[in-house]
Design a protein around this motif. Structure first.
Motif, PDB file in Angstrom:
ATOM      1  N   PHE A  61      -8.374  -1.878  -8.111  1.00 48.91           N
ATOM      2  CA  PHE A  61      -7.956  -1.306  -7.477  1.00 48.91           C
ATOM      3  C   PHE A  61      -7.097  -0.156  -7.300  1.00 48.91           C
ATOM      4  O   PHE A  61      -6.234   1.271  -7.221  1.00 48.91           O
ATOM      5  CB  PHE A  61      -7.651  -1.800  -5.965  1.00 48.91           C
ATOM      6  CG  PHE A  61      -7.042  -0.576  -5.253  1.00 48.91           C
ATOM      7  CD1 PHE A  61      -7.524   0.366  -4.284  1.00 48.91           C
ATOM      8  CD2 PHE A  61      -5.665  -1.287  -4.426  1.00 48.91           C
ATOM      9  CE1 PHE A  61      -7.798   0.860  -3.127  1.00 48.91           C
ATOM     10  CE2 PHE A  61      -5.534  -0.599  -3.570  1.00 48.91           C
ATOM     11  CZ  PHE A  61      -5.955   1.053  -3.041  1.00 48.91           C
ATOM     12  N   ARG A  62      -5.693  -0.642  -8.290  1.00 50.59           N
ATOM     13  CA  ARG A  62      -4.340  -0.039  -9.154  1.00 50.59           C
ATOM     14  C   ARG A  62      -4.973   0.407 -10.032  1.00 50.59           C
ATOM     15  O   ARG A  62      -4.499   1.636  -9.775  1.00 50.59           O
ATOM     16  CB  ARG A  62      -3.626  -1.759  -9.346  1.00 50.59           C
ATOM     17  CG  ARG A  62      -3.368  -2.504  -7.875  1.00 50.59           C
ATOM     18  CD  ARG A  62      -1.668  -2.171  -7.505  1.00 50.59           C
ATOM     19  NE  ARG A  62      -1.096  -1.408  -8.410  1.00 50.59           N
ATOM     20  CZ  ARG A  62       0.148  -1.125  -8.180  1.00 50.59           C
ATOM     21  NH1 ARG A  62       0.051  -0.214  -7.065  1.00 50.59           N
ATOM     22  NH2 ARG A  62       1.077  -0.199  -9.294  1.00 50.59           N
ATOM     23  N   LYS A  63      -5.892   0.676 -10.815  1.00 58.55           N
ATOM     24  CA  LYS A  63      -5.829   1.092 -11.943  1.00 58.55           C
ATOM     25  C   LYS A  63      -7.049   2.570 -11.106  1.00 58.55           C
ATOM     26  O   LYS A  63      -6.441   3.350 -11.438  1.00 58.55           O
ATOM     27  CB  LYS A  63      -7.113   0.655 -12.501  1.00 58.55           C
ATOM     28  CG  LYS A  63      -7.932   1.357 -14.247  1.00 58.55           C
ATOM     29  CD  LYS A  63      -9.376   1.228 -14.504  1.00 58.55           C
ATOM     30  CE  LYS A  63      -9.235   1.513 -15.897  1.00 58.55           C
ATOM     31  NZ  LYS A  63      -9.433   3.131 -15.301  1.00 58.55           N
ATOM     32  N   ALA A  64      -7.583   2.102 -10.002  1.00 55.21           N
ATOM     33  CA  ALA A  64      -8.045   3.884  -9.530  1.00 55.21           C
ATOM     34  C   ALA A  64      -7.235   4.498  -9.005  1.00 55.21           C
ATOM     35  O   ALA A  64      -7.433   5.339  -8.967  1.00 55.21           O
ATOM     36  CB  ALA A  64      -9.260   3.234  -8.726  1.00 55.21           C
ATOM     37  N   GLN A  65      -6.024   3.984  -8.662  1.00 52.44           N
ATOM     38  CA  GLN A  65      -4.541   4.795  -7.676  1.00 52.44           C
ATOM     39  C   GLN A  65      -4.182   5.322  -8.521  1.00 52.44           C
ATOM     40  O   GLN A  65      -3.726   6.795  -8.770  1.00 52.44           O
ATOM     41  CB  GLN A  65      -3.786   3.566  -7.330  1.00 52.44           C
ATOM     42  CG  GLN A  65      -4.114   3.344  -5.398  1.00 52.44           C
ATOM     43  CD  GLN A  65      -3.920   2.251  -4.861  1.00 52.44           C
ATOM     44  OE1 GLN A  65      -2.268   1.337  -5.580  1.00 52.44           O
ATOM     45  NE2 GLN A  65      -3.340   2.526  -3.552  1.00 52.44           N
ATOM     46  N   ARG A  66      -4.246   4.451 -10.378  1.00 55.13           N
ATOM     47  CA  ARG A  66      -3.415   5.860 -11.104  1.00 55.13           C
ATOM     48  C   ARG A  66      -4.004   6.164 -11.717  1.00 55.13           C
ATOM     49  O   ARG A  66      -3.891   7.404 -11.745  1.00 55.13           O
ATOM     50  CB  ARG A  66      -3.114   3.790 -12.288  1.00 55.13           C
ATOM     51  CG  ARG A  66      -1.717   3.233 -12.304  1.00 55.13           C
ATOM     52  CD  ARG A  66      -1.752   3.083 -13.531  1.00 55.13           C
ATOM     53  NE  ARG A  66      -2.376   2.228 -14.182  1.00 55.13           N
ATOM     54  CZ  ARG A  66      -3.168   0.960 -13.830  1.00 55.13           C
ATOM     55  NH1 ARG A  66      -2.368  -0.044 -12.606  1.00 55.13           N
ATOM     56  NH2 ARG A  66      -4.321   0.074 -14.147  1.00 55.13           N
ATOM     57  N   ASP A  67      -5.770   6.464 -11.574  1.00 58.39           N
ATOM     58  CA  ASP A  67      -6.167   7.360 -12.220  1.00 58.39           C
ATOM     59  C   ASP A  67      -6.572   8.494 -11.089  1.00 58.39           C
ATOM     60  O   ASP A  67      -6.344   9.490 -11.651  1.00 58.39           O
ATOM     61  CB  ASP A  67      -7.983   7.087 -12.151  1.00 58.39           C
ATOM     62  CG  ASP A  67      -7.465   5.810 -13.946  1.00 58.39           C
ATOM     63  OD1 ASP A  67      -6.847   5.628 -14.467  1.00 58.39           O
ATOM     64  OD2 ASP A  67      -9.128   4.884 -13.689  1.00 58.39           O
ATOM     65  N   GLU A  68      -6.478   8.061 -10.088  1.00 57.13           N
ATOM     66  CA  GLU A  68      -6.366   9.333  -8.836  1.00 57.13           C
ATOM     67  C   GLU A  68      -4.841  10.159  -9.450  1.00 57.13           C
ATOM     68  O   GLU A  68      -4.845  11.141  -8.432  1.00 57.13           O
ATOM     69  CB  GLU A  68      -6.562   9.205  -7.597  1.00 57.13           C
ATOM     70  CG  GLU A  68      -7.570   8.405  -7.208  1.00 57.13           C
ATOM     71  CD  GLU A  68      -7.221   7.826  -6.048  1.00 57.13           C
ATOM     72  OE1 GLU A  68      -6.885   8.424  -4.834  1.00 57.13           O
ATOM     73  OE2 GLU A  68      -8.458   7.711  -5.171  1.00 57.13           O
ATOM     74  N   ARG A  69      -3.969   9.276  -9.367  1.00 52.39           N
ATOM     75  CA  ARG A  69      -2.275  10.114  -9.596  1.00 52.39           C
ATOM     76  C   ARG A  69      -2.484  10.708 -10.502  1.00 52.39           C
ATOM     77  O   ARG A  69      -2.015  11.992 -10.326  1.00 52.39           O
ATOM     78  CB  ARG A  69      -1.005   8.894  -9.373  1.00 52.39           C
ATOM     79  CG  ARG A  69      -1.100   8.078  -7.988  1.00 52.39           C
ATOM     80  CD  ARG A  69       0.195   7.833  -8.438  1.00 52.39           C
ATOM     81  NE  ARG A  69       0.360   6.814  -9.320  1.00 52.39           N
ATOM     82  CZ  ARG A  69      -0.300   5.596  -8.919  1.00 52.39           C
ATOM     83  NH1 ARG A  69      -0.494   4.943  -7.572  1.00 52.39           N
ATOM     84  NH2 ARG A  69       0.286   4.379  -9.794  1.00 52.39           N
ATOM     85  N   ARG A  70      -3.301  10.571 -11.759  1.00 48.25           N
ATOM     86  CA  ARG A  70      -3.030  11.275 -12.991  1.00 48.25           C
ATOM     87  C   ARG A  70      -3.509  11.811 -12.716  1.00 48.25           C
ATOM     88  O   ARG A  70      -3.893  12.992 -13.204  1.00 48.25           O
ATOM     89  CB  ARG A  70      -3.482  10.286 -14.266  1.00 48.25           C
ATOM     90  CG  ARG A  70      -2.440   9.213 -14.632  1.00 48.25           C
ATOM     91  CD  ARG A  70      -2.952   8.193 -15.794  1.00 48.25           C
ATOM     92  NE  ARG A  70      -1.979   7.203 -15.750  1.00 48.25           N
ATOM     93  CZ  ARG A  70      -2.314   6.497 -16.388  1.00 48.25           C
ATOM     94  NH1 ARG A  70      -3.357   6.079 -16.809  1.00 48.25           N
ATOM     95  NH2 ARG A  70      -0.899   4.959 -17.118  1.00 48.25           N
TER      96      ARG A  70
END
Length: 179
Positions: free
Chosen positions: A165-174
């Motif tokens: 979930f945290r990785k998906a959030q980071r990817d969305e922000r990037r």
């Protein structure tokens, strides 16, 4: 005959400002280690004083009653901090817990260390997953996304689900920054 350029007051102001800033930074850098060491020594002295005040019997460790009297959360998490299960929290056990909960690590892993500590801190039954009951109101942003994080729908968030979930959030922000 030498022709003199008219003076530019803005140029003088910029030069003096740059020199003042540069000298201020040099002085700040020179004092930084001493300030950091002084602050660290002061923090240690305060921590030692708090420990001594909490250790009512003076045996060098906190029993359950002393820990609860010192701070409610320390009493609530007593068993988690008491790593050797001897019914006492030593300074070493306290340092180890602070190390787990600290925001930092080295090399840019500060948030990863913080999130790992947060996960451990919320896992009350130590089964490696966080249930809704364990989460409670400790982390509202995680609670509101509980269903999205709990991919397998078993009512618990595993470390792997949390990381994904945290990785998906980071990817969305990037991806949002790239647009």
């Amino acid at each position: 005959m030498h022709r003199r350029e008219p003076e530019n007051p803005m140029r003088k102001t910029l030069i003096f400002t740059a020199l003042a800033l540069a000298s201020g930074l040099a002085f700040a850098q020179a004092d930084k280690p001493a300030d950091r060491d002084a602050a660290r020594a002061e923090w240690r002295a305060q921590a030692d004083a708090r420990w001594a005040a909490s250790d009512k019997d003076g045996d060098g460790a906190l029993d359950r009653a002393e820990a609860a009297a010192h701070h409610a959360r320390l009493g609530e998490n007593f068993d988690r901090i008491d790593a050797n299960s001897d019914g006492r929290i030593s300074r070493e056990e306290m340092r180890a817990m602070h190390g787990k909960m600290r925001h930092g690590g080295r090399g840019g892993h500060r948030m990863q260390g913080y999130m790992a500590g947060l996960f451990v801190g919320m896992d009350d039954d130590r089964n490696g997953a966080i249930s809704r009951a364990e989460l409670g109101d400790k982390a509202p942003r995680i609670a509101e996304n509980f269903a999205a994080i709990d991919k397998d729908g078993n009512g618990e968030i595993s470390k792997e689900e949390f990381r994904a979930f945290r990785k998906a959030q980071r990817d969305e922000r990037r991806a949002g920054k790239a647009d």
